[in-house]
Write an enzyme that holds these catalytic residues in place. Sequence first.
Site, PDB file in Angstrom:
ATOM      1  N   ASN A   1     -58.350 -11.910 -20.322  1.00 54.79           N
ATOM      2  CA  ASN A   1     -56.970 -11.550 -19.933  1.00 54.79           C
ATOM      3  C   ASN A   1     -56.689 -11.659 -18.434  1.00 54.79           C
ATOM      4  O   ASN A   1     -55.553 -11.889 -18.039  1.00 54.79           O
ATOM      5  CB  ASN A   1     -56.556 -10.188 -20.509  1.00 54.79           C
ATOM      6  CG  ASN A   1     -57.435  -9.047 -20.079  1.00 54.79           C
ATOM      7  OD1 ASN A   1     -58.512  -9.253 -19.532  1.00 54.79           O
ATOM      8  ND2 ASN A   1     -56.975  -7.841 -20.327  1.00 54.79           N
TER       9      ASN A   1
ATOM     10  N   GLU B   1     -66.368  -1.649 -18.305  1.00 53.90           N
ATOM     11  CA  GLU B   1     -64.908  -1.533 -18.187  1.00 53.90           C
ATOM     12  C   GLU B   1     -64.349  -1.908 -19.548  1.00 53.90           C
ATOM     13  O   GLU B   1     -64.307  -3.093 -19.903  1.00 53.90           O
ATOM     14  CB  GLU B   1     -64.374  -2.485 -17.107  1.00 53.90           C
ATOM     15  CG  GLU B   1     -64.842  -2.162 -15.700  1.00 53.90           C
ATOM     16  CD  GLU B   1     -64.210  -0.905 -15.118  1.00 53.90           C
ATOM     17  OE1 GLU B   1     -63.274  -0.362 -15.736  1.00 53.90           O
ATOM     18  OE2 GLU B   1     -64.673  -0.457 -14.063  1.00 53.90           O
TER      19      GLU B   1
ATOM     20  N   CYS C   1     -55.773  -3.978 -20.287  1.00 53.32           N
ATOM     21  CA  CYS C   1     -56.404  -2.713 -20.683  1.00 53.32           C
ATOM     22  C   CYS C   1     -55.582  -1.550 -20.155  1.00 53.32           C
ATOM     23  O   CYS C   1     -55.647  -0.446 -20.696  1.00 53.32           O
ATOM     24  CB  CYS C   1     -57.820  -2.656 -20.130  1.00 53.32           C
ATOM     25  SG  CYS C   1     -57.869  -2.961 -18.358  1.00 53.32           S
TER      26      CYS C   1
ATOM     27  N   GLU D   1     -65.059  -0.048 -10.545  1.00 51.98           N
ATOM     28  CA  GLU D   1     -65.043  -1.326  -9.824  1.00 51.98           C
ATOM     29  C   GLU D   1     -64.026  -1.231  -8.702  1.00 51.98           C
ATOM     30  O   GLU D   1     -62.930  -0.696  -8.891  1.00 51.98           O
ATOM     31  CB  GLU D   1     -64.709  -2.472 -10.779  1.00 51.98           C
ATOM     32  CG  GLU D   1     -65.856  -2.749 -11.751  1.00 51.98           C
ATOM     33  CD  GLU D   1     -65.668  -4.014 -12.577  1.00 51.98           C
ATOM     34  OE1 GLU D   1     -64.525  -4.300 -12.976  1.00 51.98           O
ATOM     35  OE2 GLU D   1     -66.668  -4.711 -12.813  1.00 51.98           O
TER      36      GLU D   1
HETATM   37  P1  NAP Z   1     -64.215  -8.856 -26.009  1.00 55.80           P
HETATM   38  O1  NAP Z   1     -64.011  -9.516 -27.302  1.00 55.80           O
HETATM   39  O2  NAP Z   1     -64.992  -7.604 -25.968  1.00 55.80           O
HETATM   40  O3  NAP Z   1     -64.894  -9.958 -25.076  1.00 55.80           O
HETATM   41  C1  NAP Z   1     -65.204  -9.712 -23.727  1.00 55.80           C
HETATM   42  C2  NAP Z   1     -66.351 -10.606 -23.323  1.00 55.80           C
HETATM   43  O4  NAP Z   1     -67.504 -10.283 -24.099  1.00 55.80           O
HETATM   44  C3  NAP Z   1     -66.090 -12.093 -23.571  1.00 55.80           C
HETATM   45  O5  NAP Z   1     -66.719 -12.838 -22.558  1.00 55.80           O
HETATM   46  C4  NAP Z   1     -66.763 -12.309 -24.909  1.00 55.80           C
HETATM   47  O6  NAP Z   1     -67.128 -13.635 -25.161  1.00 55.80           O
HETATM   48  C5  NAP Z   1     -67.978 -11.442 -24.743  1.00 55.80           C
HETATM   49  N1  NAP Z   1     -68.593 -11.080 -26.016  1.00 55.80           N
HETATM   50  C6  NAP Z   1     -68.008 -10.931 -27.239  1.00 55.80           C
HETATM   51  N2  NAP Z   1     -68.931 -10.591 -28.148  1.00 55.80           N
HETATM   52  C7  NAP Z   1     -70.114 -10.528 -27.497  1.00 55.80           C
HETATM   53  C8  NAP Z   1     -71.452 -10.242 -27.904  1.00 55.80           C
HETATM   54  N3  NAP Z   1     -71.756  -9.937 -29.165  1.00 55.80           N
HETATM   55  N4  NAP Z   1     -72.430 -10.277 -26.971  1.00 55.80           N
HETATM   56  C9  NAP Z   1     -72.148 -10.586 -25.691  1.00 55.80           C
HETATM   57  N5  NAP Z   1     -70.902 -10.880 -25.245  1.00 55.80           N
HETATM   58  C10 NAP Z   1     -69.896 -10.847 -26.141  1.00 55.80           C
HETATM   59  O7  NAP Z   1     -62.856  -8.546 -25.256  1.00 55.80           O
HETATM   60  P2  NAP Z   1     -61.644  -9.547 -24.990  1.00 55.80           P
HETATM   61  O8  NAP Z   1     -60.880  -9.658 -26.238  1.00 55.80           O
HETATM   62  O9  NAP Z   1     -62.128 -10.790 -24.332  1.00 55.80           O
HETATM   63  O10 NAP Z   1     -60.833  -8.750 -23.885  1.00 55.80           O
HETATM   64  C11 NAP Z   1     -59.910  -7.792 -24.197  1.00 55.80           C
HETATM   65  C12 NAP Z   1     -60.547  -6.410 -24.078  1.00 55.80           C
HETATM   66  O11 NAP Z   1     -61.010  -6.207 -22.749  1.00 55.80           O
HETATM   67  C13 NAP Z   1     -59.545  -5.307 -24.324  1.00 55.80           C
HETATM   68  O12 NAP Z   1     -60.146  -4.306 -25.091  1.00 55.80           O
HETATM   69  C14 NAP Z   1     -59.235  -4.807 -22.909  1.00 55.80           C
HETATM   70  O13 NAP Z   1     -58.784  -3.487 -22.861  1.00 55.80           O
HETATM   71  C15 NAP Z   1     -60.547  -4.970 -22.246  1.00 55.80           C
HETATM   72  N6  NAP Z   1     -60.399  -5.020 -20.794  1.00 55.80           N
HETATM   73  C16 NAP Z   1     -60.808  -3.961 -20.061  1.00 55.80           C
HETATM   74  C17 NAP Z   1     -60.644  -3.959 -18.690  1.00 55.80           C
HETATM   75  C18 NAP Z   1     -61.091  -2.797 -17.873  1.00 55.80           C
HETATM   76  O14 NAP Z   1     -61.189  -2.962 -16.666  1.00 55.80           O
HETATM   77  N7  NAP Z   1     -61.330  -1.625 -18.454  1.00 55.80           N
HETATM   78  C19 NAP Z   1     -60.072  -5.067 -18.063  1.00 55.80           C
HETATM   79  C20 NAP Z   1     -59.656  -6.144 -18.836  1.00 55.80           C
HETATM   80  C21 NAP Z   1     -59.844  -6.113 -20.213  1.00 55.80           C
HETATM   81  P3  NAP Z   1     -66.192 -14.547 -26.125  1.00 55.80           P
HETATM   82  O15 NAP Z   1     -64.967 -14.785 -25.372  1.00 55.80           O
HETATM   83  O16 NAP Z   1     -66.992 -15.760 -26.354  1.00 55.80           O
HETATM   84  O17 NAP Z   1     -65.965 -13.758 -27.379  1.00 55.80           O
END
Ligand code: NAP
Length: 491
Positions: free
Chosen positions: A165, A264, A298, A472
């Site tokens: 995102n 995060e 997020c 962070e």
């Molecule tokens: P996600 O599905 O958890 O993926 C995040 C990262 O993890 C991606 O690089 C993803 O790779 C990788 N990943 C997925 N499954 C994995 C596994 N089994 N082992 C290792 N890595 C794995 O999250 P997203 O959909 O990309 O992002 C949205 C989420 O991020 C939301 O929940 C949002 O709230 C959160 N977020 C939090 C913050 C914060 O600062 N708190 C900031 C931004 C976003 P792939 O892309 O290949 O699946």
Amino acid sequence: MTRTVADPGPAARAAIESVPTGLFIGGKWRETDARLTVADPATGEALCTVSDATAEDGLDALAAAAQAQSEWAATPPRARSEILVRAHRALLDDAERLALVATSEMGKPLAEARGEIAYAAEFFRWFAEEAVRLDGGYMPAPAGGSRFLVTRQPVGPSLLITPWNFPMAMATRKIGPALAAGCTCVVKPAEQTPLCTLALAEILRTAGVPDGVVNVVTTSDPGAVTGPMIADPRSRKLSFTGSTAVGKLLLEQCATTVMRTSMELGGNAPLIVFDDADLDTAVEGALAAKMRNIGQACTAANRIYVQRGIAAEFTRRFTERMAALPMGPGTTDGVVVGPLIDEAAVAKVTDLVADARRRGATVRLGGEVSDGPGNFYPATVLTGVPEDAAMFATEIFGPVAGIAEFDTEEEVVARANNTPYGLVSYLFTENLRRGLRVAEALDTGMVGLNQGVVSNPAAPFGGVKESGLGREGGLTGIDEFLEAKYIGVAL
Ligand code: NAP
């Protein structure tokens, strides 16, 4: 709602073509036969392909990071700082191209993408300044007879996993403090948005980052690539930004080697408007908190609670502002509501709206997917959203605002805190005492008081409860990549 359809145009195509498509390992670009397709969320069309790493590629990247670690840790802080200063400048000088890359692969409006590049660059400037301020301590033992010397050392090779995102800012928010602290790293960007990180790797190489200090692996099989890296004792740190579900899985994996982690994770932000709020401020704040990144943040306001006395007027003004937001491809001037990241995101938002309707909510605006290509969902406002609606329990991650009314401060604080998440909350009131009282009572790592955006590289960003571990940015951001070492000195 009007929606424009446009070709991304030659500038965007040239920006995409300028990005390297290999894995970046040990300072060299490495192409693989296996390819990962990057698609434009505005059209669903393929933009390009990039290398698709295997577990062996991941371990090669870790080996390069491990090999470079001691020399990078011994590099004078001023030299590390100056590399980050050059990278900060390079990002700003190249902002237009990079914004086009971010918009093309992620969908956000170009104006927001420009903002993201500036925000991303600022992490390098901030941590360039922090790199030269790593302090320690010297004190007498309480019982006398010896001295305590405390120094802070880099934790070591770090695995940095980022979401789609904020494809540039989430990378610099981790690489900046890692490099400043003296850690080498392997970055694993989200598979839907690898291009920003690849462009960043080339910028860092040009800025003088030595071979092996920053490595990038892109993959369609994240678990298979990161699992062996996490299990490998050469990895000393995992910094992850993404969903709570994946964060929990990774925490379990990290337990096997007791690896340092920063997490995060997801949010479920309440946004509270008291009847003594300045309504213009509250409406604009709610709009920013809801619509930044098309709701895919997020930090997005996920539950909007408005005190009963002003609920009708707030809703009228807020809905009017939402209705005026143009929808279309992010590369089109003036667009605010770009496409969502993929079809699954549109389906999720559609289901959440249907669920809220079934439970009695009223749709005031939007609520129907429009025809045409791309992953578009219109700006939507629902009122009377009941507390048990699915959209109040899960991240909406789209341009959908759910509004509910409340009567008392005590009641709304209890409702706001009634979630396993604790990233951020927002509140609007002109009464400073109430503002501070409620800000302290809200169980979140961050609070926006009369403002709808809290992200700032100079502030500690992070959540409590299931929204994460660690911070962070800010003065403590670099600590995530440092270990305190105590040396007992006999006199
Ligand atoms: P996600 O599905 O958890 O993926 C995040 C990262 O993890 C991606 O690089 C993803 O790779 C990788 N990943 C997925 N499954 C994995 C596994 N089994 N082992 C290792 N890595 C794995 O999250 P997203 O959909 O990309 O992002 C949205 C989420 O991020 C939301 O929940 C949002 O709230 C959160 N977020 C939090 C913050 C914060 O600062 N708190 C900031 C931004 C976003 P792939 O892309 O290949 O699946």
